[in-house]
Design a protein around this motif. Sequence first.
Motif, PDB file in Angstrom:
ATOM      1  N   GLU A   9       0.811  -1.224   0.000  1.00 19.74           N
ATOM      2  CA  GLU A   9       0.000   0.000   0.000  1.00 19.74           C
ATOM      3  C   GLU A   9       0.843   1.272   0.000  1.00 19.74           C
ATOM      4  O   GLU A   9       0.305   2.366   0.103  1.00 19.74           O
ATOM      5  N   GLU A  11       2.306   3.037  -2.312  1.00 16.60           N
ATOM      6  CA  GLU A  11       1.932   4.044  -3.313  1.00 16.60           C
ATOM      7  C   GLU A  11       0.652   4.767  -2.919  1.00 16.60           C
ATOM      8  O   GLU A  11       0.543   5.988  -3.058  1.00 16.60           O
ATOM      9  N   LEU A  14       1.435   7.161  -0.050  1.00 18.88           N
ATOM     10  CA  LEU A  14       2.143   8.347  -0.540  1.00 18.88           C
ATOM     11  C   LEU A  14       1.213   9.288  -1.304  1.00 18.88           C
ATOM     12  O   LEU A  14       1.310  10.510  -1.160  1.00 18.88           O
ATOM     13  N   ARG A  15       0.299   8.747  -2.082  1.00 20.65           N
ATOM     14  CA  ARG A  15      -0.664   9.597  -2.810  1.00 20.65           C
ATOM     15  C   ARG A  15      -1.504  10.416  -1.835  1.00 20.65           C
ATOM     16  O   ARG A  15      -1.747  11.600  -2.058  1.00 20.65           O
ATOM     17  N   PRO A  26       9.696   9.027   0.817  1.00 14.59           N
ATOM     18  CA  PRO A  26       9.134   7.702   0.535  1.00 14.59           C
ATOM     19  C   PRO A  26       9.882   6.557   1.224  1.00 14.59           C
ATOM     20  O   PRO A  26       9.254   5.601   1.688  1.00 14.59           O
ATOM     21  N   ARG A  30       8.193   3.918   3.785  1.00 14.70           N
ATOM     22  CA  ARG A  30       8.313   2.476   3.569  1.00 14.70           C
ATOM     23  C   ARG A  30       8.851   1.790   4.836  1.00 14.70           C
ATOM     24  O   ARG A  30       8.337   0.749   5.254  1.00 14.70           O
TER      25      ARG A  30
END
Length: 127
Positions: A9, A11, A14-15, A26, A30
């Motif tokens: 999840e 991405e 981060l969105r 990022p 992570r």
Amino acid sequence: MIREARGDEIEAVLRVLEGALLEVDPAEVREAIGRGDVLVAREEGHVRGALVLDGNHVEAIAVTRPHRATGIGSALIERAAERGPLSAGFRPAVRPFYESLGFEIECVEGSEGDETRCRGRLAGQDS
């Protein structure tokens, strides 16, 4: 549903964070996911909100624009507070959000062009 984020999840998390114009690394997000320090709010199969912790300090919290003011941010903070004393640093513009949750807040004006910053600790919790 609020739960710990999964590695796949990243991405979506981060969105959500970047959509709120939060500057996040990022790689650090992570790593936080790997430690279990990222919470997500999922609704209809999509991540609608995310909260990143460093220990018990809120590093970032965001909710997608169409889902703001629906209780998602509050639910993320409440879940994070289950881990122990919770603190946060934030811009004055979001002070009402933290006040509504019972944070004790102190703001310090920036000097020489630095922006004013606030910090808070959830009331009723020990240091």
